[in-house]
Design a protein around this motif. Sequence first.
Motif: not given
Length: 585
Positions: A336-343, A382-386, A395-399
Amino acid sequence: MRVPIARLAAVSFLLALAAPSPAEERTARFDHGPPEIASGFSAKPLVRAERWMAVTAHPLASEAAADILRAGGDAVDAAVAAQLVLGLVEAQSSGLGGGAFALVWRAQERRLTTLDGRETAPAAATPALFLDDDGKPLGRLEAMIGGRSVGAPGTPRLLEALHAKGGKRPWAELFAPAIRLAREGFKVTPRLAAQVAADASRLALSPATRDYFLPGGRPVAAGDLLRNPAYADTLEALRDGGADAFYAGPIADDVVAAARSAARPGALAAEDLSRYRVIERDPVCAPYRVYEVCGMGPPSSGGIAIAQILGMLEPTDLARLGPDSAEAWRRIGDASRLAFADRELYVADPAFAPQPVAGLIAREYLRDRARLLERGRALDAAEPGRPKGSRTLNLAPGRAHDVPATSHLSIVDAQGNVVSMTTTIEAGFGSRLMARGFLLNNELTDFSFLPERDGRPVANRVEPGKRPRSTMAPTIVFRDGRPTLAVGSPGGSQIVGYVLKTLIARLDWGLDVAQAAALPNMLNRYGPFELEKGTPAEALAAPLRQLGFGIETDDLTSGVHAIAIGPHGLEGGADPRREGVAIGE
């Protein structure tokens, strides 16, 4: 796949332990709005039926859907009628002033479509909408309450689009239950009364909202008869004039006036309403064991996240581990953490940001991500993948601040048509503004407040006409090309965890849908494991802590409404944490 009898006995024990006595029921306060009621977690009775089934968040809405189905109506007819009633009796969660996502399975055509009725930002909105004069993000409540957070509603257009998808009963007939209840009144439930009492000071900020929920200065109480003639008038206008009566003319004028004249005025204009359109999108479908799990694509992250998590978990024998296994939950939590990082990095309105959806749910990508789960302990980060299709994105992540309110309904009709619809005004009571008998959304706070980080744009930043990212996850599961489960839940960004728990409980652990909905909630979005307070989930705190997780406990008030579809009929389950019921024949 079924679990051993011993494992089912252990699950039953967990569910039995999870039911507090009335004296132990709690009401929690949240800084984002009203509380949810911890109403007990032993499973509600499983409802069985042969022909049709409706499961919604309120008995009166389920009854309205049932009446339509008894009269020969389609699943989409029943969904329209149920939503119109929910907008009255559960107005704090959804309604005409909000938006929704719907999955629709047409049995005769053997076709699944998704409808995007998400709200849109005003044309005058800018990326600085939720920044103060110093360029700092506003506080959550400051951004949420008032007209600044109001987007152009999508629900009226969505309901009309749903009906066009094969409704069998006349449009006007679907309005009768809600109009009658609005004029004659309905009894305030304990949940609504508690939420009004907890949010009274904010509801009092708007005269129309105050007069309705706090008549004479007193919060409505459980058992009070609450009438809403203004809502009945609005419904009659839509009944006679279709959705156009909402998006132009006196109703639209009043919606705009409410948003622009609030203490914190917004930029919503008549043109934002008149140009609103529902978008039919392709579903996001991915294999999981012998099933195909289908959900909503962008601007919702729900379907992608669930597809990703299940894809990462497929190599794990969850059935063997079972629901009381810390190892099972470690893998579920980190996936779930990995999916949220991509999200946070990629998912946004596809009209404004390229969406690498195919890459995010590709089996080879998820196999690579699943290898990160093999270390035996919680991920350090948990980092976003490529994924494929993302290489050129800078892009930059944004919550965002999507918070736990919302509603969900699942309906199956006698012809085998299915509707799974999640519907919302965002936070409890939305922007706290009312117009024409319904609350206006605060959906724009689902955008990322910061438009950029380190010189890189955030995909989910505010832009004119844009649809904010959502986590809503209406879901239909197929086996051998036929629907076998319809499910969804409210809960803000916790929705993914609630729906995921229900899917795994049903598909891997062999629980019926009522047991699956009642199973204690455990989820992970950003690192700490969130465990449902006062339930056996807390027994896993120590082993999960030993595996490297931080632990938080809270009242995780899901609202899962599910229907299992099989060769011998239908089974419906409603979440015991809320007031919903399943009705079927």
